[in-house]
Scaffold this active site. Sequence first.
Site, mmCIF file in Angstrom:
data_model
loop_
_atom_site.group_PDB
_atom_site.id
_atom_site.type_symbol
_atom_site.label_atom_id
_atom_site.label_comp_id
_atom_site.label_asym_id
_atom_site.label_seq_id
_atom_site.Cartn_x
_atom_site.Cartn_y
_atom_site.Cartn_z
ATOM 1 N N ASN A 39 -16.991 29.079 -21.760
ATOM 2 C CA ASN A 39 -17.633 27.916 -21.152
ATOM 3 C C ASN A 39 -17.451 27.860 -19.637
ATOM 4 O O ASN A 39 -16.384 28.192 -19.130
ATOM 5 C CB ASN A 39 -17.080 26.626 -21.766
ATOM 6 C CG ASN A 39 -17.499 26.464 -23.213
ATOM 7 O OD1 ASN A 39 -18.580 26.905 -23.605
ATOM 8 N ND2 ASN A 39 -16.638 25.849 -24.011
ATOM 9 N N LYS A 93 -17.224 31.438 -27.729
ATOM 10 C CA LYS A 93 -17.634 30.705 -26.537
ATOM 11 C C LYS A 93 -16.850 31.068 -25.281
ATOM 12 O O LYS A 93 -15.660 31.320 -25.311
ATOM 13 C CB LYS A 93 -17.471 29.198 -26.769
ATOM 14 C CG LYS A 93 -18.369 28.655 -27.838
ATOM 15 C CD LYS A 93 -19.674 28.143 -27.267
ATOM 16 C CE LYS A 93 -19.449 26.879 -26.492
ATOM 17 N NZ LYS A 93 -20.673 26.151 -26.248
ATOM 18 N N SER A 139 0.829 -1.213 0.000
ATOM 19 C CA SER A 139 0.000 0.000 0.000
ATOM 20 C C SER A 139 0.861 1.258 0.000
ATOM 21 O O SER A 139 0.337 2.370 0.010
ATOM 22 C CB SER A 139 -0.930 0.006 1.216
ATOM 23 O OG SER A 139 -0.197 -0.178 2.417
ATOM 24 N N GLN A 176 -7.396 -2.191 4.103
ATOM 25 C CA GLN A 176 -6.374 -1.406 3.408
ATOM 26 C C GLN A 176 -6.982 -0.685 2.198
ATOM 27 O O GLN A 176 -6.450 0.305 1.723
ATOM 28 C CB GLN A 176 -5.234 -2.328 2.961
ATOM 29 C CG GLN A 176 -4.100 -1.627 2.245
ATOM 30 C CD GLN A 176 -2.877 -2.525 2.133
ATOM 31 O OE1 GLN A 176 -2.206 -2.800 3.109
ATOM 32 N NE2 GLN A 176 -2.606 -3.015 0.932
ATOM 33 N N TYR A 214 -9.499 -6.531 12.742
ATOM 34 C CA TYR A 214 -8.919 -6.019 11.505
ATOM 35 C C TYR A 214 -8.899 -7.101 10.433
ATOM 36 O O TYR A 214 -8.617 -8.260 10.711
ATOM 37 C CB TYR A 214 -7.478 -5.534 11.768
ATOM 38 C CG TYR A 214 -6.764 -5.089 10.497
ATOM 39 C CD1 TYR A 214 -6.900 -3.785 10.025
ATOM 40 C CD2 TYR A 214 -5.977 -5.979 9.766
ATOM 41 C CE1 TYR A 214 -6.265 -3.385 8.862
ATOM 42 C CE2 TYR A 214 -5.343 -5.580 8.598
ATOM 43 C CZ TYR A 214 -5.489 -4.286 8.154
ATOM 44 O OH TYR A 214 -4.866 -3.895 6.994
ATOM 45 N N ASN A 235 -2.068 -2.630 13.217
ATOM 46 C CA ASN A 235 -3.529 -2.467 13.188
ATOM 47 C C ASN A 235 -3.975 -1.203 13.920
ATOM 48 O O ASN A 235 -4.815 -0.449 13.417
ATOM 49 C CB ASN A 235 -4.210 -3.708 13.777
ATOM 50 C CG ASN A 235 -3.943 -4.946 12.937
ATOM 51 O OD1 ASN A 235 -3.404 -4.842 11.837
ATOM 52 N ND2 ASN A 235 -4.310 -6.102 13.454
ATOM 53 N N THR A 252 -39.988 26.907 -9.500
ATOM 54 C CA THR A 252 -40.259 25.524 -9.100
ATOM 55 C C THR A 252 -40.463 24.798 -10.415
ATOM 56 O O THR A 252 -40.984 25.386 -11.372
ATOM 57 C CB THR A 252 -41.511 25.393 -8.205
ATOM 58 O OG1 THR A 252 -42.637 25.893 -8.928
ATOM 59 C CG2 THR A 252 -41.360 26.161 -6.902
ATOM 60 N N HIS A 253 -40.031 23.570 -10.495
ATOM 61 C CA HIS A 253 -40.069 22.809 -11.765
ATOM 62 C C HIS A 253 -39.273 23.521 -12.869
ATOM 63 O O HIS A 253 -39.545 23.316 -14.046
ATOM 64 C CB HIS A 253 -41.501 22.569 -12.255
ATOM 65 C CG HIS A 253 -42.449 22.131 -11.183
ATOM 66 N ND1 HIS A 253 -42.728 20.808 -10.907
ATOM 67 C CD2 HIS A 253 -43.165 22.853 -10.273
ATOM 68 C CE1 HIS A 253 -43.592 20.730 -9.895
ATOM 69 N NE2 HIS A 253 -43.861 21.958 -9.484
ATOM 70 N N GLU A 258 -19.152 22.985 -14.431
ATOM 71 C CA GLU A 258 -19.528 21.645 -14.895
ATOM 72 C C GLU A 258 -18.742 20.560 -14.151
ATOM 73 O O GLU A 258 -19.282 19.503 -13.806
ATOM 74 C CB GLU A 258 -19.270 21.532 -16.408
ATOM 75 C CG GLU A 258 -20.161 22.437 -17.228
ATOM 76 C CD GLU A 258 -19.734 22.454 -18.687
ATOM 77 O OE1 GLU A 258 -18.944 23.341 -19.058
ATOM 78 O OE2 GLU A 258 -20.181 21.576 -19.438
ATOM 79 N N SER A 275 -13.424 27.878 -26.327
ATOM 80 C CA SER A 275 -13.565 26.718 -27.205
ATOM 81 C C SER A 275 -12.490 26.790 -28.269
ATOM 82 O O SER A 275 -12.131 27.872 -28.728
ATOM 83 C CB SER A 275 -14.944 26.728 -27.861
ATOM 84 O OG SER A 275 -14.918 25.975 -29.055
ATOM 85 N N LYS A 333 -8.261 3.561 1.877
ATOM 86 C CA LYS A 333 -7.554 4.840 1.783
ATOM 87 C C LYS A 333 -7.658 5.551 0.440
ATOM 88 O O LYS A 333 -7.967 6.746 0.382
ATOM 89 C CB LYS A 333 -6.080 4.650 2.140
ATOM 90 C CG LYS A 333 -5.878 4.349 3.600
ATOM 91 C CD LYS A 333 -4.453 3.933 3.896
ATOM 92 C CE LYS A 333 -4.391 2.980 5.059
ATOM 93 N NZ LYS A 333 -5.131 1.713 4.861
HETATM 94 N N1 ARG Z 1 -1.132 -1.398 5.249
HETATM 95 C C1 ARG Z 1 -2.118 -1.841 6.183
HETATM 96 C C2 ARG Z 1 -3.445 -1.093 6.014
HETATM 97 O O1 ARG Z 1 -3.453 -0.136 5.325
HETATM 98 C C3 ARG Z 1 -1.615 -1.653 7.563
HETATM 99 C C4 ARG Z 1 -2.126 -2.628 8.550
HETATM 100 C C5 ARG Z 1 -1.660 -3.971 8.249
HETATM 101 N N2 ARG Z 1 -1.844 -4.858 9.326
HETATM 102 C C6 ARG Z 1 -1.641 -6.157 9.182
HETATM 103 N N3 ARG Z 1 -1.777 -6.891 10.214
HETATM 104 N N4 ARG Z 1 -1.296 -6.671 8.029
HETATM 105 O O2 ARG Z 1 -4.471 -1.455 6.519
#
Ligand code: ARG
Length: 463
Positions: free
Chosen positions: A290, A288, A28, A327, A322, A115, A160-161, A295, A282, A330
């Site tokens: 824009n 134009k 990650s 993971q 966990y 964790n 309205t509408h 948008e 444009s 994110k």
């Molecule tokens: N890279 C992991 C995450 O984003 C970190 C936690 C990993 N923990 C584990 N026991 N493998 O969640």
Amino acid sequence: MTNKTSNQMWGGRFAAGPDAIMEAINASIGFDKRLAAQDITGSRAHAAMLAAQGIITATDAEAIREGLLTVLSEIETGTFPFSVALEDIHMNVEARLKDIVGEAAGRLHTARSRNDQVAVDFRLWVRDQADAAIEGLCALMQALLTQAEAGADWVMPGFTHLQTAQPVTWGHHMMAYVEMFSRDMSRFQDARKRMNESPLGAAALAGTSFPIDRHMTAKALGFDRPMANSLDAVADRDFALEFLAASTICAMHLSRFAEELVIWSSAQFRFVALSDRFSTGSSIMPQKKNPDAAELIRAKIGRIMGAMVGLFTVMKGLPLAYSKDMQEDKEQVFDATDSLMLALAAMTGMVSDMTANRASLEKAAASGFSTATDLADWLVRELGLPFREAHHVTGSLVAMAEGKDCDLPDLTLADMQSVHAGIRADVFDVLGVHNSVASRTSFGGTAPDQVRAQVAHWKAKLA
Ligand code: ARG
């Protein structure tokens, strides 16, 4: 198959390193490097607590502290050697710390797991973004207040509408968005309060036998208290979901406003002119201008809501505590946050720069029989007609005006009296758009004085 040496952090029981594809799906670091500053902040708090509790020596704690500062500066200056083999930001930081300070680095992870580490890092990151969203909304509301104050008594059609309904004031329309964005702000504030508990010290899932002080780390990291259940602490991603939910509602509001700006800036409406700074040209049609920013803001809800749905889908059905599924929390939050912050900034810029076309607004306000309700109300008030009958009489007059291709104030008194004999000349007073809006003095209504009172209220509140 690759056969590298096993992982330096957890490879004790492994004879071989991971397959390249295993490494690719597992790592990650490509995205969680965005948590570097939070990771180091969390580790510094943890190390200080370990020393205060006599779990590591003051000398080791000092080496860790110094080393982490060096790591941070390497990350900030772009010289940090990120490694995919080290999976994530937590192990990258720790491995580099070991290069710098040696053995002491190995003591940092006492009474901690990745964790609770990732839970604390991500919470700190989302908390910062909630603060940024609150700030961004505040700036947008200020820009809207400036528009509302300038045009508290400018009339425009209310719809309205998307059909002309009744005249309203420009200020009133701007203030509607102030209300909407203020609710968004309070959602972020509310989510922030709830997320402000520390998972650090939950360790892998069960807590730890070391005599740690979770209150100390919670306080050092600006949390109100440690989370009360270690399983929940490492399993919970509500804070990110709430942040995404608040972001989605906010993005929906931004999208509605953006849509209005697209419509209003068209040649058919001409209600507003967007500035050159927030418009594009444009490549083929020289005339134009824009509203691309509007948008794009209108569209951002797609990925922001997508992130929310994505994370709900990841979290549903996960057993405690966990799981590596988490993971996947994110990237989408990062993307949604970037989109929201950009949309807020772009909207603030557009609103600050745009010019309302007062004459077009007023002309449009007066067209489309916008004061028909005022006429019906007059019949009720002055002639004592039941509202239903007044509605009917007004409808006949609208039809008559439509037949003559004119607006209600253009009918003669004789025209009016041919539909209802009791109508008097003073009816014309209520057919003008300025009188119409000025009469709507009920609390929350569109009358300029009401708008000015709301502007004053919000200016004081945001100051
Ligand atoms: N890279 C992991 C995450 O984003 C970190 C936690 C990993 N923990 C584990 N026991 N493998 O969640």
